[in-house]
Scaffold this active site. Sequence first.
Site, PDB file in Angstrom:
ATOM      1  N   LYS A 126      54.785 -41.158  86.440  1.00 34.05           N
ATOM      2  CA  LYS A 126      54.323 -41.173  85.048  1.00 34.05           C
ATOM      3  C   LYS A 126      54.689 -42.538  84.473  1.00 34.05           C
ATOM      4  CE  LYS A 126      52.281 -38.427  82.113  1.00 34.05           C
ATOM      5  NZ  LYS A 126      51.259 -37.408  82.372  1.00 34.05           N
ATOM      6  N   ASP A 166      46.748 -40.158  79.522  1.00 38.56           N
ATOM      7  CA  ASP A 166      47.564 -39.075  78.967  1.00 38.56           C
ATOM      8  C   ASP A 166      47.463 -39.259  77.451  1.00 38.56           C
ATOM      9  OD1 ASP A 166      49.649 -36.890  79.759  1.00 38.56           O
ATOM     10  OD2 ASP A 166      50.704 -38.000  78.212  1.00 38.56           O
TER      11      ASP A 166
HETATM   12  P1  NDP Z   1      45.458 -36.850  73.345  1.00 38.96           P
HETATM   13  O1  NDP Z   1      46.136 -38.093  72.944  1.00 38.96           O
HETATM   14  O2  NDP Z   1      44.017 -36.895  73.666  1.00 38.96           O
HETATM   15  O3  NDP Z   1      45.695 -35.706  72.246  1.00 38.96           O
HETATM   16  C1  NDP Z   1      46.976 -35.310  71.863  1.00 38.96           C
HETATM   17  C2  NDP Z   1      46.842 -34.322  70.720  1.00 38.96           C
HETATM   18  O4  NDP Z   1      48.139 -33.806  70.410  1.00 38.96           O
HETATM   19  C3  NDP Z   1      46.324 -34.938  69.445  1.00 38.96           C
HETATM   20  O5  NDP Z   1      45.634 -33.955  68.732  1.00 38.96           O
HETATM   21  C4  NDP Z   1      47.609 -35.339  68.707  1.00 38.96           C
HETATM   22  O6  NDP Z   1      47.435 -35.427  67.292  1.00 38.96           O
HETATM   23  C5  NDP Z   1      48.498 -34.181  69.072  1.00 38.96           C
HETATM   24  N1  NDP Z   1      49.908 -34.607  69.088  1.00 38.96           N
HETATM   25  C6  NDP Z   1      50.481 -35.590  69.842  1.00 38.96           C
HETATM   26  N2  NDP Z   1      51.798 -35.684  69.579  1.00 38.96           N
HETATM   27  C7  NDP Z   1      52.054 -34.755  68.653  1.00 38.96           C
HETATM   28  C8  NDP Z   1      53.220 -34.339  67.991  1.00 38.96           C
HETATM   29  N3  NDP Z   1      54.415 -34.921  68.245  1.00 38.96           N
HETATM   30  N4  NDP Z   1      53.124 -33.330  67.083  1.00 38.96           N
HETATM   31  C9  NDP Z   1      51.912 -32.725  66.853  1.00 38.96           C
HETATM   32  N5  NDP Z   1      50.763 -33.073  67.459  1.00 38.96           N
HETATM   33  C10 NDP Z   1      50.838 -34.055  68.352  1.00 38.96           C
HETATM   34  O7  NDP Z   1      46.299 -36.286  74.599  1.00 38.96           O
HETATM   35  P2  NDP Z   1      45.832 -35.299  75.733  1.00 38.96           P
HETATM   36  O8  NDP Z   1      44.946 -34.253  75.161  1.00 38.96           O
HETATM   37  O9  NDP Z   1      45.379 -36.092  76.890  1.00 38.96           O
HETATM   38  O10 NDP Z   1      47.233 -34.639  76.168  1.00 38.96           O
HETATM   39  C11 NDP Z   1      47.758 -33.483  75.504  1.00 38.96           C
HETATM   40  C12 NDP Z   1      48.821 -32.847  76.389  1.00 38.96           C
HETATM   41  O11 NDP Z   1      48.255 -32.484  77.651  1.00 38.96           O
HETATM   42  C13 NDP Z   1      50.008 -33.739  76.731  1.00 38.96           C
HETATM   43  O12 NDP Z   1      51.156 -32.925  76.878  1.00 38.96           O
HETATM   44  C14 NDP Z   1      49.636 -34.306  78.095  1.00 38.96           C
HETATM   45  O13 NDP Z   1      50.757 -34.731  78.835  1.00 38.96           O
HETATM   46  C15 NDP Z   1      48.980 -33.086  78.711  1.00 38.96           C
HETATM   47  N6  NDP Z   1      48.088 -33.344  79.827  1.00 38.96           N
HETATM   48  C16 NDP Z   1      47.006 -34.172  79.683  1.00 38.96           C
HETATM   49  C17 NDP Z   1      46.143 -34.364  80.736  1.00 38.96           C
HETATM   50  C18 NDP Z   1      44.876 -35.149  80.602  1.00 38.96           C
HETATM   51  O14 NDP Z   1      44.072 -35.113  81.542  1.00 38.96           O
HETATM   52  N7  NDP Z   1      44.637 -35.840  79.506  1.00 38.96           N
HETATM   53  C19 NDP Z   1      46.418 -33.767  82.079  1.00 38.96           C
HETATM   54  C20 NDP Z   1      47.520 -32.851  82.084  1.00 38.96           C
HETATM   55  C21 NDP Z   1      48.336 -32.694  81.014  1.00 38.96           C
HETATM   56  P3  NDP Z   1      47.031 -36.849  66.586  1.00 38.96           P
HETATM   57  O15 NDP Z   1      45.560 -37.003  66.844  1.00 38.96           O
HETATM   58  O16 NDP Z   1      47.374 -36.674  65.158  1.00 38.96           O
HETATM   59  O17 NDP Z   1      47.876 -37.864  67.277  1.00 38.96           O
END
Ligand code: NDP
Length: 451
Positions: A126, A166
Amino acid sequence: MNMIQDTLEHLKFSNCGTDGTFFQAVKEVLESISPLIESDKKYQEHSIIKRLVVPDRQIQFKVSWLDDNNQIQVNNGYRVQFNNALGPYKGGLRFHPSVNSGILKFLGFEQILKNSLTGLPMGGAKGGSDFDPKGKSDTEVMKFCRSFMMELHKYIGSRIDVPAGDIGVGAREIGYLYGTYKQITSSYDGVLTGKPFFFGGSLMRPEATGYGVVYFAKEMLELEHKKSLAGQICTVSGSGNVAIYTIEKLKHLGAIPVTCSDSKGYIYDKRGVDVELLKEIKFEKRLSLEVYLETYKSAVYVKVEDYEEDTHGVWSIPCYAAFPCATQNELTLNDAKNLVANGVEIVTEGANMPTTPEATLILQKEGVLFAPAKAANAGGVAVSSFEMSQNASMQRWSFEKVDLKLQETMKQISKKIVLTAKDYGVERNYVHGANIAGFKKVADAMIAEGI
Ligand code: NDP
């Protein structure tokens, strides 16, 4: 004292401390694999646990870049290459102000077991930076990505380490990172996954994690002889890549996903969230969710400041199935109690470790079907591996082919964790099932490969 407690004690006094996400993740895994460790002494004889919890290497570097006012900005860049027993290091890059080496160690450690569960040849890693893409211009994001890759390119390669996206790293960032990699090396090889389709990406990679999460929930419901998702109310947190495609696939299956959230608040739209509008707000315009109300006046928007104490908004809405898809530790004890009181049947983790240990225990104790992240969200990295195969063979697979292979992979993982839980006497505990199955494969490879 046995090897598991020994290792946890040692970690307490090493640089990770006991309060961080890394310790939390390691503790959960080690405690849940004890049926395997006790039944087969070879893992103790080869000191596998002690070896697995220490990354092969951690790289930290400075990232200096010029903002739009010609001011020099400096961020930290990281790559944690955790374990490559099963294949090249593989895992995403996260750009978020909360990023530090502890969070990346937690994510890298989880990635080893997740990648192992897919059955595909990938190790775990990571990386990322405390850089915040939010509010930055495209030029600033590009300059940051260029500077980040100037350093990172020394440590990656299509057979060495293949990063992906991510939180905060989507197609735009991957495009800039890959463009820079090619300028530096003159090499068109699959060194990053999640690339846009027209220059080497796989069809369905953007959708893969979210779609995979829903396929996984569907399989688990079938295996447990519970009602399908069709016609059921679902709650989803987040509004990023994982959340949006979870919502989209839920709708394909006839479910009614009624919520989404971001770091400022959540939307409750009881007719079902309009996923095309959500894509426009989040992917195209990069705005706050509040603007959803401009189109749907009957929807409800609740700001984070107005959440009940110690709760996280969306989990107070009654649902059949809950999908935490935002970030780590976003579903806490009170949230779990609310979900149980409202009759939830299944919680499927889309984000990495979104449920706290106390919340997980309550859900399991109350008989809720709990599908852990390292199994449920493995669809993203599985399709990343399909992207690597396509790049290596200079081929393009159709959407249908990738989708079919994704469905097969999620089915295989669900069967594997159900059977493993049964085999080791922890029936219906799929956290244990996933950890034991993921660990066993990596551990056996480490033993076969020597010290
Ligand atoms: P994105 O950046 O696309 O989206 C993240 C989302 O979570 C946004 O809506 C963001 O809100 C919200 N968010 C982030 N941090 C916080 C926080 N501290 N409190 C509240 N809301 C929060 O990320 P992904 O969708 O890619 O990833 C989401 C999760 O999935 C993570 O845990 C990641 O590790 C996991 N994951 C992702 C993969 C992928 O293929 N993308 C694969 C496997 C796991 P805002 O828009 O306001 O920032």
